[in-house]
Design a protein around this motif. Sequence first.
Motif, PDB file in Angstrom:
ATOM      1  N   LEU A 269       0.820  -1.218   0.000  1.00 29.37           N
ATOM      2  CA  LEU A 269       0.000   0.000   0.000  1.00 29.37           C
ATOM      3  C   LEU A 269       0.854   1.268   0.000  1.00 29.37           C
ATOM      4  O   LEU A 269       0.444   2.304  -0.500  1.00 29.37           O
ATOM      5  CB  LEU A 269      -0.930   0.004   1.223  1.00 29.37           C
ATOM      6  CG  LEU A 269      -2.160  -0.900   1.115  1.00 29.37           C
ATOM      7  CD1 LEU A 269      -2.848  -1.038   2.459  1.00 29.37           C
ATOM      8  CD2 LEU A 269      -3.148  -0.366   0.075  1.00 29.37           C
ATOM      9  N   GLN A 270       2.059   1.175   0.561  1.00 29.13           N
ATOM     10  CA  GLN A 270       2.952   2.354   0.648  1.00 29.13           C
ATOM     11  C   GLN A 270       3.951   2.393  -0.502  1.00 29.13           C
ATOM     12  O   GLN A 270       4.752   3.317  -0.604  1.00 29.13           O
ATOM     13  CB  GLN A 270       3.776   2.312   1.958  1.00 29.13           C
ATOM     14  CG  GLN A 270       2.965   2.231   3.236  1.00 29.13           C
ATOM     15  CD  GLN A 270       2.056   3.427   3.408  1.00 29.13           C
ATOM     16  OE1 GLN A 270       2.347   4.518   2.926  1.00 29.13           O
ATOM     17  NE2 GLN A 270       0.918   3.220   4.057  1.00 29.13           N
ATOM     18  N   PRO A 272       5.987   3.043  -3.742  1.00 30.84           N
ATOM     19  CA  PRO A 272       5.903   4.129  -4.723  1.00 30.84           C
ATOM     20  C   PRO A 272       5.456   3.665  -6.117  1.00 30.84           C
ATOM     21  O   PRO A 272       4.774   4.409  -6.822  1.00 30.84           O
ATOM     22  CB  PRO A 272       7.336   4.692  -4.767  1.00 30.84           C
ATOM     23  CG  PRO A 272       8.191   3.747  -4.020  1.00 30.84           C
ATOM     24  CD  PRO A 272       7.316   2.941  -3.122  1.00 30.84           C
ATOM     25  N   GLU A 273       5.819   2.438  -6.485  1.00 31.30           N
ATOM     26  CA  GLU A 273       5.495   1.992  -7.845  1.00 31.30           C
ATOM     27  C   GLU A 273       4.074   1.419  -7.956  1.00 31.30           C
ATOM     28  O   GLU A 273       3.342   1.744  -8.888  1.00 31.30           O
ATOM     29  CB  GLU A 273       6.529   0.933  -8.236  1.00 31.30           C
ATOM     30  CG  GLU A 273       6.585   0.584  -9.694  1.00 31.30           C
ATOM     31  CD  GLU A 273       7.608  -0.535  -9.893  1.00 31.30           C
ATOM     32  OE1 GLU A 273       8.710  -0.487  -9.302  1.00 31.30           O
ATOM     33  OE2 GLU A 273       7.267  -1.482 -10.624  1.00 31.30           O
ATOM     34  N   GLY A 275       1.721   1.202  -5.159  1.00 30.70           N
ATOM     35  CA  GLY A 275       0.833   1.557  -4.038  1.00 30.70           C
ATOM     36  C   GLY A 275      -0.562   1.967  -4.471  1.00 30.70           C
ATOM     37  O   GLY A 275      -1.564   1.448  -3.973  1.00 30.70           O
ATOM     38  N   GLU A 276      -0.635   2.899  -5.418  1.00 30.05           N
ATOM     39  CA  GLU A 276      -1.919   3.462  -5.818  1.00 30.05           C
ATOM     40  C   GLU A 276      -2.812   2.396  -6.464  1.00 30.05           C
ATOM     41  O   GLU A 276      -3.980   2.245  -6.105  1.00 30.05           O
ATOM     42  CB  GLU A 276      -1.658   4.580  -6.812  1.00 30.05           C
ATOM     43  CG  GLU A 276      -2.546   5.790  -6.602  1.00 30.05           C
ATOM     44  CD  GLU A 276      -2.103   6.911  -7.522  1.00 30.05           C
ATOM     45  OE1 GLU A 276      -2.813   7.147  -8.506  1.00 30.05           O
ATOM     46  OE2 GLU A 276      -1.030   7.495  -7.267  1.00 30.05           O
ATOM     47  N   ASP A 277      -2.245   1.648  -7.395  1.00 30.38           N
ATOM     48  CA  ASP A 277      -3.015   0.599  -8.078  1.00 30.38           C
ATOM     49  C   ASP A 277      -3.443  -0.488  -7.094  1.00 30.38           C
ATOM     50  O   ASP A 277      -4.560  -1.010  -7.172  1.00 30.38           O
ATOM     51  CB  ASP A 277      -2.174  -0.057  -9.193  1.00 30.38           C
ATOM     52  CG  ASP A 277      -1.971   0.892 -10.362  1.00 30.38           C
ATOM     53  OD1 ASP A 277      -2.633   1.950 -10.379  1.00 30.38           O
ATOM     54  OD2 ASP A 277      -1.135   0.582 -11.240  1.00 30.38           O
ATOM     55  N   ARG A 279      -4.005  -0.163  -3.893  1.00 29.80           N
ATOM     56  CA  ARG A 279      -5.066   0.359  -3.034  1.00 29.80           C
ATOM     57  C   ARG A 279      -6.427   0.243  -3.752  1.00 29.80           C
ATOM     58  O   ARG A 279      -7.413  -0.219  -3.174  1.00 29.80           O
ATOM     59  CB  ARG A 279      -4.770   1.822  -2.674  1.00 29.80           C
ATOM     60  CG  ARG A 279      -5.739   2.444  -1.682  1.00 29.80           C
ATOM     61  CD  ARG A 279      -5.278   3.846  -1.317  1.00 29.80           C
ATOM     62  NE  ARG A 279      -3.919   3.811  -0.773  1.00 29.80           N
ATOM     63  CZ  ARG A 279      -3.632   3.685   0.520  1.00 29.80           C
ATOM     64  NH1 ARG A 279      -4.608   3.633   1.383  1.00 29.80           N
ATOM     65  NH2 ARG A 279      -2.384   3.631   0.928  1.00 29.80           N
ATOM     66  N   ALA A 280      -6.437   0.626  -5.024  1.00 30.81           N
ATOM     67  CA  ALA A 280      -7.679   0.570  -5.799  1.00 30.81           C
ATOM     68  C   ALA A 280      -8.161  -0.881  -5.901  1.00 30.81           C
ATOM     69  O   ALA A 280      -9.346  -1.185  -5.709  1.00 30.81           O
ATOM     70  CB  ALA A 280      -7.439   1.159  -7.193  1.00 30.81           C
ATOM     71  N   LYS A 283      -9.569  -2.098  -2.531  1.00 28.53           N
ATOM     72  CA  LYS A 283     -10.899  -1.542  -2.231  1.00 28.53           C
ATOM     73  C   LYS A 283     -11.963  -2.308  -2.998  1.00 28.53           C
ATOM     74  O   LYS A 283     -13.010  -2.660  -2.450  1.00 28.53           O
ATOM     75  CB  LYS A 283     -10.934  -0.062  -2.626  1.00 28.53           C
ATOM     76  CG  LYS A 283     -10.317   0.839  -1.568  1.00 28.53           C
ATOM     77  CD  LYS A 283     -10.529   2.291  -1.933  1.00 28.53           C
ATOM     78  CE  LYS A 283     -10.044   3.205  -0.840  1.00 28.53           C
ATOM     79  NZ  LYS A 283      -9.813   4.560  -1.336  1.00 28.53           N
TER      80      LYS A 283
END
Length: 289
Positions: A269-270, A272-273, A275-277, A279-280, A283
């Motif tokens: 989740l943290q 940098p490469e 994390g964002e994907d 998290r999505a 969810k």
Amino acid sequence: MKVRKAVIPAAGLGTRVLPATKSMPKEMLPIVDKPAIQYIVEEAVRSGITDILVITNRGKGLIEDHFDRAPELEAKLTGANKEYMYHEVVDIARLANIYFVRQKETKGLGHAVSCARSFVGDEPFAVLYGDDVIIGEDPACAQLIRAYEEFGKGVVGVKEVSEEAIQKYSSLKVEPVRERVFHCTDMVEKPSKEEIMSLYSILGRCVLPPDIFDLIDATPPGAGGEIQLTDAMCALARSQGMIAVDFTGKRYDMGNKLGIMQASVEVALQHPEIGEDFRAYLKELAASL
Ligand code: UTP
């Protein structure tokens, strides 16, 4: 005396994570893209440690390879213009002076630490358990080293755990000194319900004076027929007193399956490469559970 040496016991059999650990050391299990033991070495280095001895055994050659140079791979990365990866790979071999020794029989954590006697000599040293990854701003090992330098006594890293969990770990007799710092005068490994002295348990880190080696030598096999480091530290706590530090940072137990998954999810989740994907994705997945 400054603490500059560390010992990482990594010679356990990892039976709780079979079959993954049949031929691969559990210390090499990755958390996203880095093996557990690299997080631990990095924590030691950030704590001011310059010399590290890893206690290994048969079949742990992968650990040595990981901290070595890899000329073929490095050449490939330079040629392919992957400078960033190149430095990442080379820097692993430059983290610290890393030495290896084999524990010839798996006789317990205390016995593993005793294999470090000639490496340690007459200095205090840190022990970072090879399957306990602790992630935090202020490295847990540094928090313990500061306490050692302040009080001049052996230090154990502790956390409060549940009453069920403590029976698998250790229980300490503690008296508060100040926030997060305690005096410890007694401890017991894998306590029965009646033996529990507090819910504070040693988790993953300690800083010890060299006197511990004679105490380990005098320690008979304890819980599980193994020579327990806790039993030797108990003798130290009873004779000289020890300090317990409730360290900040999140600890992940890489010796069990749930701990491994928690580490992977939280670090991902943290990251940098990804994390964002990630998290999505998480969810979306959670909504369907
Ligand atoms: P554990 O008791 O968690 O390791 O020891 P283990 O024996 O691998 O666990 P299971 O129960 O079989 O799954 C804590 C630390 O001490 C090291 C382990 O590698 C781990 O980092 N250890 C343990 C040794 O180096 N030598 C030993 O004889 C025992």
